[in-house]
Write a protein that holds these residues in place. Structure first.
Motif, PDB file in Angstrom:
ATOM      1  N   UNK A  21      11.417  29.257 -21.271  1.00  0.00           N
ATOM      2  CA  UNK A  21      12.018  29.850 -22.454  1.00  0.00           C
ATOM      3  C   UNK A  21      12.722  28.806 -23.331  1.00  0.00           C
ATOM      4  N   UNK A  22      13.297  27.822 -22.701  1.00  0.00           N
ATOM      5  CA  UNK A  22      13.973  26.762 -23.443  1.00  0.00           C
ATOM      6  C   UNK A  22      13.335  25.441 -23.039  1.00  0.00           C
ATOM      7  N   UNK A  23      12.662  24.804 -23.979  1.00  0.00           N
ATOM      8  CA  UNK A  23      12.001  23.535 -23.663  1.00  0.00           C
ATOM      9  C   UNK A  23      13.063  22.450 -23.502  1.00  0.00           C
ATOM     10  N   UNK A  24      12.927  21.709 -22.460  1.00  0.00           N
ATOM     11  CA  UNK A  24      13.887  20.635 -22.183  1.00  0.00           C
ATOM     12  C   UNK A  24      13.741  19.526 -23.205  1.00  0.00           C
ATOM     13  N   UNK A  25      14.861  18.955 -23.595  1.00  0.00           N
ATOM     14  CA  UNK A  25      14.842  17.839 -24.532  1.00  0.00           C
ATOM     15  C   UNK A  25      14.578  16.526 -23.818  1.00  0.00           C
ATOM     16  N   UNK A  26      14.674  16.553 -22.529  1.00  0.00           N
ATOM     17  CA  UNK A  26      14.506  15.351 -21.734  1.00  0.00           C
ATOM     18  C   UNK A  26      13.063  14.852 -21.791  1.00  0.00           C
ATOM     19  N   UNK A  27      12.890  13.549 -22.010  1.00  0.00           N
ATOM     20  CA  UNK A  27      11.548  12.964 -22.080  1.00  0.00           C
ATOM     21  C   UNK A  27      10.779  13.116 -20.777  1.00  0.00           C
ATOM     22  N   UNK A  28      11.480  13.032 -19.636  1.00  0.00           N
ATOM     23  CA  UNK A  28      10.806  13.198 -18.357  1.00  0.00           C
ATOM     24  C   UNK A  28      10.212  14.591 -18.223  1.00  0.00           C
ATOM     25  N   UNK A  29      10.969  15.589 -18.626  1.00  0.00           N
ATOM     26  CA  UNK A  29      10.476  16.966 -18.526  1.00  0.00           C
ATOM     27  C   UNK A  29       9.283  17.180 -19.461  1.00  0.00           C
ATOM     28  N   UNK A  30       9.359  16.631 -20.654  1.00  0.00           N
ATOM     29  CA  UNK A  30       8.245  16.766 -21.597  1.00  0.00           C
ATOM     30  C   UNK A  30       7.005  16.039 -21.083  1.00  0.00           C
ATOM     31  N   UNK A  31       7.220  14.872 -20.525  1.00  0.00           N
ATOM     32  CA  UNK A  31       6.098  14.118 -19.962  1.00  0.00           C
ATOM     33  C   UNK A  31       5.474  14.854 -18.785  1.00  0.00           C
ATOM     34  N   UNK A  32       6.326  15.440 -17.935  1.00  0.00           N
ATOM     35  CA  UNK A  32       5.828  16.193 -16.784  1.00  0.00           C
ATOM     36  C   UNK A  32       5.054  17.422 -17.245  1.00  0.00           C
ATOM     37  N   UNK A  33       5.544  18.073 -18.287  1.00  0.00           N
ATOM     38  CA  UNK A  33       4.839  19.242 -18.810  1.00  0.00           C
ATOM     39  C   UNK A  33       3.478  18.842 -19.379  1.00  0.00           C
ATOM     40  N   UNK A  34       3.458  17.749 -20.101  1.00  0.00           N
ATOM     41  CA  UNK A  34       2.200  17.277 -20.686  1.00  0.00           C
ATOM     42  C   UNK A  34       1.184  16.954 -19.595  1.00  0.00           C
ATOM     43  N   UNK A  35       1.627  16.285 -18.531  1.00  0.00           N
ATOM     44  CA  UNK A  35       0.729  15.959 -17.424  1.00  0.00           C
ATOM     45  C   UNK A  35       0.241  17.217 -16.704  1.00  0.00           C
ATOM     46  N   UNK A  36       1.123  18.197 -16.539  1.00  0.00           N
ATOM     47  CA  UNK A  36       0.720  19.448 -15.891  1.00  0.00           C
ATOM     48  C   UNK A  36      -0.318  20.183 -16.731  1.00  0.00           C
ATOM     49  N   UNK A  37      -0.121  20.194 -18.026  1.00  0.00           N
ATOM     50  CA  UNK A  37      -1.084  20.858 -18.906  1.00  0.00           C
ATOM     51  C   UNK A  37      -2.418  20.107 -18.913  1.00  0.00           C
ATOM     52  N   UNK A  38      -2.366  18.797 -18.881  1.00  0.00           N
ATOM     53  CA  UNK A  38      -3.592  18.012 -18.821  1.00  0.00           C
ATOM     54  C   UNK A  38      -4.311  18.259 -17.500  1.00  0.00           C
ATOM     55  N   UNK A  39      -3.550  18.326 -16.414  1.00  0.00           N
ATOM     56  CA  UNK A  39      -4.139  18.623 -15.115  1.00  0.00           C
ATOM     57  C   UNK A  39      -4.798  19.993 -15.097  1.00  0.00           C
ATOM     58  N   UNK A  40      -4.128  20.970 -15.689  1.00  0.00           N
ATOM     59  CA  UNK A  40      -4.697  22.317 -15.790  1.00  0.00           C
ATOM     60  C   UNK A  40      -6.002  22.293 -16.568  1.00  0.00           C
ATOM     61  N   UNK A  41      -5.980  21.633 -17.710  1.00  0.00           N
ATOM     62  CA  UNK A  41      -7.183  21.571 -18.553  1.00  0.00           C
ATOM     63  C   UNK A  41      -8.330  20.864 -17.835  1.00  0.00           C
ATOM     64  N   UNK A  42      -8.039  19.767 -17.168  1.00  0.00           N
ATOM     65  CA  UNK A  42      -9.080  19.039 -16.435  1.00  0.00           C
ATOM     66  C   UNK A  42      -9.670  19.907 -15.320  1.00  0.00           C
ATOM     67  N   UNK A  43      -8.812  20.623 -14.617  1.00  0.00           N
ATOM     68  CA  UNK A  43      -9.289  21.479 -13.532  1.00  0.00           C
ATOM     69  C   UNK A  43     -10.161  22.607 -14.089  1.00  0.00           C
ATOM     70  N   UNK A  44      -9.721  23.218 -15.186  1.00  0.00           N
ATOM     71  CA  UNK A  44     -10.502  24.304 -15.786  1.00  0.00           C
ATOM     72  C   UNK A  44     -11.846  23.806 -16.298  1.00  0.00           C
ATOM     73  N   UNK A  45     -11.864  22.637 -16.883  1.00  0.00           N
ATOM     74  CA  UNK A  45     -13.143  22.095 -17.366  1.00  0.00           C
ATOM     75  C   UNK A  45     -14.091  21.845 -16.199  1.00  0.00           C
ATOM     76  N   UNK A  46     -13.571  21.350 -15.106  1.00  0.00           N
ATOM     77  CA  UNK A  46     -14.403  21.123 -13.925  1.00  0.00           C
ATOM     78  C   UNK A  46     -14.906  22.457 -13.372  1.00  0.00           C
ATOM     79  N   UNK A  47     -14.032  23.463 -13.283  1.00  0.00           N
ATOM     80  CA  UNK A  47     -14.466  24.775 -12.818  1.00  0.00           C
ATOM     81  C   UNK A  47     -15.513  25.379 -13.754  1.00  0.00           C
ATOM     82  N   UNK A  48     -15.358  25.140 -15.036  1.00  0.00           N
ATOM     83  CA  UNK A  48     -16.347  25.651 -16.002  1.00  0.00           C
ATOM     84  C   UNK A  48     -17.710  25.014 -15.763  1.00  0.00           C
ATOM     85  N   UNK A  49     -17.722  23.733 -15.424  1.00  0.00           N
ATOM     86  CA  UNK A  49     -18.997  23.076 -15.103  1.00  0.00           C
ATOM     87  C   UNK A  49     -19.615  23.703 -13.860  1.00  0.00           C
ATOM     88  N   UNK A  50     -18.802  24.000 -12.868  1.00  0.00           N
ATOM     89  CA  UNK A  50     -19.301  24.656 -11.654  1.00  0.00           C
ATOM     90  C   UNK A  50     -19.846  26.045 -11.987  1.00  0.00           C
TER      91      UNK A  50
END
Length: 126
Positions: A21-50
């Motif tokens: 609900x409240x996005x953290x202003x901390x760069x670490x939290x934003x970086x972690x969120x970006x990596x998690x979203x990238x991981x999600x997208x990569x996993x979904x793309x791989x599942x889509x290929x399957x």
């Protein structure tokens, strides 16, 4: 077109675990969120290929489910770890076991959703 719609719906379903609900202003939290979203997208793309492989045509739901559960091991693990890192960064006071359960649940939900899409797209049995 159907694959694109299924993929978009599946991405939205798993995004809820990563949105605060409240996005953290901390760069670490934003970086972690970006990596998690990238991981999600990569996993979904791989599942889509399957999902779209021609060799899946004659598979039963159970066989396809087993195939998906074993598919994309590096993408699955990266998504799990990145989501775990994000949750730990965003919610440090919550037990790590709870974060791991959430990350595992997100992976399982992705697999379940792709199997559900597979079953729905199959022609009815004669």
């Amino acid at each position: 077109m159907r694959m694109l719609m299924v993929g978009a719906a599946l991405v939205m379903m798993t995004s809820a675990a990563m949105i605060s609900p409240v996005m953290a202003d901390d760069d670490d939290a934003k970086g972690a969120q970006k990596l998690a979203m990238q991981g999600r997208d990569d996993y979904w793309h791989c599942l889509a290929r399957e999902y779209s492989r021609d060799s899946n045509q004659g598979m039963t739901e159970q066989d396809f489910g087993r195939s998906v559960a074993g598919a994309c091991p590096s993408e699955r693990q990266y998504y799990r770890v990145a989501l775990l890192d994000y949750l730990t960064t965003q919610y440090p006071s919550i037990d790590a076991g709870a974060h791991l359960a959430t990350a595992n649940g997100a992976v399982e939900a992705a697999q379940k959703d792709i199997v559900t899409a597979f079953v729905k797209q199959r022609p009815p049995a004669k």
